[in-house]
Write a protein that holds these residues in place. Structure first.
Motif, PDB file in Angstrom:
ATOM      1  N   GLY A 310     -44.049  46.041 -30.993  1.00  0.00           N
ATOM      2  CA  GLY A 310     -44.783  45.047 -30.118  1.00  0.00           C
ATOM      3  C   GLY A 310     -45.424  45.447 -28.851  1.00  0.00           C
ATOM      4  O   GLY A 310     -46.565  44.487 -28.674  1.00  0.00           O
ATOM      5  N   LEU A 311     -45.233  46.320 -28.523  1.00  0.00           N
ATOM      6  CA  LEU A 311     -46.011  46.753 -27.201  1.00  0.00           C
ATOM      7  C   LEU A 311     -47.625  46.990 -27.513  1.00  0.00           C
ATOM      8  O   LEU A 311     -48.391  47.096 -26.555  1.00  0.00           O
ATOM      9  CB  LEU A 311     -45.509  47.954 -26.492  1.00  0.00           C
ATOM     10  N   ARG A 312     -47.638  47.098 -28.661  1.00  0.00           N
ATOM     11  CA  ARG A 312     -49.287  47.401 -29.173  1.00  0.00           C
ATOM     12  C   ARG A 312     -50.116  46.095 -29.531  1.00  0.00           C
ATOM     13  O   ARG A 312     -51.345  46.145 -29.718  1.00  0.00           O
ATOM     14  CB  ARG A 312     -49.151  48.194 -30.596  1.00  0.00           C
ATOM     15  N   THR A 313     -49.332  45.016 -29.300  1.00  0.00           N
ATOM     16  CA  THR A 313     -50.036  43.834 -29.742  1.00  0.00           C
ATOM     17  C   THR A 313     -49.980  42.765 -28.654  1.00  0.00           C
ATOM     18  O   THR A 313     -49.392  42.974 -27.542  1.00  0.00           O
ATOM     19  CB  THR A 313     -49.105  43.063 -30.754  1.00  0.00           C
ATOM     20  N   ARG A 314     -50.874  41.945 -28.934  1.00  0.00           N
ATOM     21  CA  ARG A 314     -51.093  40.722 -27.898  1.00  0.00           C
ATOM     22  C   ARG A 314     -49.985  40.109 -27.570  1.00  0.00           C
ATOM     23  O   ARG A 314     -49.828  39.499 -26.434  1.00  0.00           O
ATOM     24  CB  ARG A 314     -52.303  39.742 -28.319  1.00  0.00           C
ATOM     25  N   GLU A 315     -49.002  39.853 -28.473  1.00  0.00           N
ATOM     26  CA  GLU A 315     -48.020  39.026 -28.476  1.00  0.00           C
ATOM     27  C   GLU A 315     -46.836  39.814 -27.658  1.00  0.00           C
ATOM     28  O   GLU A 315     -45.877  38.902 -27.213  1.00  0.00           O
ATOM     29  CB  GLU A 315     -47.099  38.585 -29.989  1.00  0.00           C
ATOM     30  N   GLY A 316     -46.757  40.863 -27.601  1.00  0.00           N
ATOM     31  CA  GLY A 316     -45.710  41.646 -26.994  1.00  0.00           C
ATOM     32  C   GLY A 316     -44.423  41.775 -27.744  1.00  0.00           C
ATOM     33  O   GLY A 316     -44.416  41.416 -28.903  1.00  0.00           O
ATOM     34  N   VAL A 317     -43.332  41.908 -26.971  1.00  0.00           N
ATOM     35  CA  VAL A 317     -41.980  41.747 -27.751  1.00  0.00           C
ATOM     36  C   VAL A 317     -40.925  41.134 -26.723  1.00  0.00           C
ATOM     37  O   VAL A 317     -40.793  41.326 -25.804  1.00  0.00           O
ATOM     38  CB  VAL A 317     -41.707  43.133 -28.313  1.00  0.00           C
ATOM     39  N   ASP A 318     -40.195  40.368 -27.556  1.00  0.00           N
ATOM     40  CA  ASP A 318     -39.070  39.891 -26.756  1.00  0.00           C
ATOM     41  C   ASP A 318     -37.768  40.681 -26.774  1.00  0.00           C
ATOM     42  O   ASP A 318     -37.069  40.848 -27.673  1.00  0.00           O
ATOM     43  CB  ASP A 318     -38.630  38.477 -27.653  1.00  0.00           C
ATOM     44  N   ILE A 319     -37.871  41.287 -25.687  1.00  0.00           N
ATOM     45  CA  ILE A 319     -36.875  42.739 -25.381  1.00  0.00           C
ATOM     46  C   ILE A 319     -35.453  41.996 -25.431  1.00  0.00           C
ATOM     47  O   ILE A 319     -34.378  42.554 -26.045  1.00  0.00           O
ATOM     48  CB  ILE A 319     -37.200  43.050 -23.861  1.00  0.00           C
ATOM     49  N   GLU A 320     -35.350  40.802 -24.798  1.00  0.00           N
ATOM     50  CA  GLU A 320     -33.995  40.308 -24.893  1.00  0.00           C
ATOM     51  C   GLU A 320     -33.485  39.983 -26.246  1.00  0.00           C
ATOM     52  O   GLU A 320     -32.181  40.538 -26.372  1.00  0.00           O
ATOM     53  CB  GLU A 320     -33.945  39.052 -23.893  1.00  0.00           C
ATOM     54  N   ARG A 321     -34.252  39.254 -26.845  1.00  0.00           N
ATOM     55  CA  ARG A 321     -33.310  39.009 -28.411  1.00  0.00           C
ATOM     56  C   ARG A 321     -33.472  40.239 -29.209  1.00  0.00           C
ATOM     57  O   ARG A 321     -32.465  40.437 -29.792  1.00  0.00           O
ATOM     58  CB  ARG A 321     -34.751  38.231 -29.157  1.00  0.00           C
ATOM     59  N   VAL A 322     -34.268  41.119 -29.235  1.00  0.00           N
ATOM     60  CA  VAL A 322     -34.234  42.429 -30.094  1.00  0.00           C
ATOM     61  C   VAL A 322     -33.187  43.153 -29.506  1.00  0.00           C
ATOM     62  O   VAL A 322     -32.516  43.539 -30.584  1.00  0.00           O
ATOM     63  CB  VAL A 322     -35.568  43.244 -29.803  1.00  0.00           C
ATOM     64  N   SER A 323     -32.975  43.489 -28.475  1.00  0.00           N
ATOM     65  CA  SER A 323     -31.789  44.085 -28.072  1.00  0.00           C
ATOM     66  C   SER A 323     -30.409  43.407 -28.301  1.00  0.00           C
ATOM     67  O   SER A 323     -29.434  44.124 -28.673  1.00  0.00           O
ATOM     68  CB  SER A 323     -31.802  44.820 -26.484  1.00  0.00           C
ATOM     69  N   ARG A 324     -30.288  42.084 -27.876  1.00  0.00           N
ATOM     70  CA  ARG A 324     -29.167  41.318 -28.280  1.00  0.00           C
ATOM     71  C   ARG A 324     -28.731  41.366 -29.525  1.00  0.00           C
ATOM     72  O   ARG A 324     -27.622  41.614 -30.053  1.00  0.00           O
ATOM     73  CB  ARG A 324     -29.462  40.098 -27.656  1.00  0.00           C
ATOM     74  N   ASP A 325     -29.818  41.132 -30.552  1.00  0.00           N
ATOM     75  CA  ASP A 325     -29.704  41.107 -31.832  1.00  0.00           C
ATOM     76  C   ASP A 325     -28.958  42.222 -32.669  1.00  0.00           C
ATOM     77  O   ASP A 325     -28.484  42.505 -33.676  1.00  0.00           O
ATOM     78  CB  ASP A 325     -30.733  40.679 -32.832  1.00  0.00           C
TER      79      ASP A 325
END
Ligand code: SF4
Length: 372
Positions: A310-325
């Motif tokens: 995700g950090l390589r992309t324009r959209e980035g990454v939803d840290i909250e959702r990824v870590s929570r899930d």
């Protein structure tokens, strides 16, 4: 399996480029029929294992898929995606292999995107890279791909050969963009140690660019491609609006995919367990039916992979959702790391999504390392 893509690997080449460590072999006679049979058998095994719905995208990579006869590719496309509404079917090709008829038949079979391995628009650099084609053949291949009626044409470029300056790179990008591609992937030359080039890398004169020089080339590539009307949507990927790769975006967002062929990987995130399947990279063993290695991916490892991609992309990454899930125990720690990255100016928050700045994208691997 949830929404999935298919990657098909064609592991044969004419000759070996000196920097290459992909799964590919140089053979006098390509066993096309036997290899096609092994792929169809593997696909029918996937269907028996529950892969039933139509794929989102299909990608034929290599190796050199343009050495594959059109008839074999047509047959495979029918088997994998026949009648289905697939968003994108991509075939990679090397200049000099394919003629108009090959392009025409593939578009007729459903191919919507060609990815042309141009690599350089400078004959000296092409020779240095050990490529089989020259700039004239590269231009012809892009022209044929564009004239084929495919929806998108992408070209691959490699930068960072010894002595290449930012001006040289900008000039090559201008030349390639004059050919009218919809998408450009510009990759830094990576030299794996266990390759002919890797073994003599330390003795090269001029030397390979160091990290700072590579960063300058990356910036020069981005700025020239933006002048040409392309937008960067991943660290190495640029597209005219609407021509971003469906297949790669699905992969970068952690989607499931089936990998068919020698050395191909698959990933299933849809069940109770996340599974990676890795096919033998020994082509003979693959064709003899050696089963894929099965590896269970731990949720925390998958979460880290999503951050890295995700950090390589324009959209980035939803840290909250990824870590929570995936790993609720690290939600607070990851939030703190993300805040530090934002405070250092490498990213910004859009809601809970951390979106890298241009500088942050360049440092994506280092930033992702903070989450490990
Ligand atoms: S054509 Fe591509 S896969 Fe084949 S040897 Fe060259 S870099 Fe490797």
């Amino acid at each position: 399996m949830s929404a999935f893509s298919i990657y098909v690997h064609f592991p044969f080449c004419k000759g070996r480029c000196p920097y290459c460590d992909f799964v590919s072999m140089d053979v006098d006679v390509i066993p096309t029929e036997r290899y096609l049979g092994a792929l169809l058998e593997e696909w029918s095994g996937c269907k028996m294992a529950g892969v039933e719905r139509e794929p989102l995208s299909v990608y034929f990579g290599g190796g050199t898929p343009s050495l594959w006869p059109a008839a074999d590719l047509e047959r495979l496309i029918r088997a994998l995606a026949g009648g289905a509404k697939v968003s994108e079917v991509t075939v990679e090709l090397n200049p000099g292999d394919a003629d108009d008829e090959w392009f025409r038949r593939l578009v007729g079979a459903g191919v919507s995107r060609f990815s042309v391995g141009v690599q350089a628009m400078d004959d000296d650099r092409l020779r240095w890279l050990g490529r089989r084609h020259d700039t004239e053949a590269a231009a012809r291949a892009v022209e044929m791909a564009r004239g084929s009626g495919a929806r998108s044409v992408s070209v691959d470029l490699i930068y960072g050969t010894p002595g290449q300056t930012c001006d040289d790179l900008a000039r090559e990008i201008r030349m390639v963009c004059e050919l009218g591609p919809d998408h450009v992937s510009a990759y830094e030359l990576t030299v794996a140690p266990d390759t002919p080039l890797g073994r003599r890398a330390a003795d090269l004169d001029p030397a390979l660019p160091d990290q700072d020089a590579m960063a300058d080339l990356w910036l020069a590539a981005g700025s020239q491609l933006e002048k040409e009307g392309m937008e960067r949507y991943e660290v190495s990927s640029y597209a005219r609006p609407g021509h971003e790769s469906v297949h790669n975006r699905h992969y970068w967002s952690g989607g499931s995919y089936v990998g068919l062929g020698a050395g191909a990987h698959g990933f299933d995130s849809g069940g109770d367990l996340m599974i990676r399947l890795v096919n033998s990279s020994d082509v003979g063993k693959y064709m003899n039916g050696e089963p894929a290695q099965r590896e269970v991916i731990l949720p925390l490892d998958h979460a880290r992979e999503l951050v890295m991609l995700g950090l390589r992309t324009r959209e980035g990454v939803d840290i909250e959702r990824v870590s929570r899930d995936l790993a609720p125990e690290i939600v607070k720690r990851w939030r703190r790391i993300a805040e530090d990255i934002v405070n250092q100016g490498h990213a910004r928050f859009e809601g809970e999504t951390i979106v890298p700045t241009s500088n942050g994208m360049l440092l994506a691997d280092t930033l992702a390392g903070k989450f490990f």
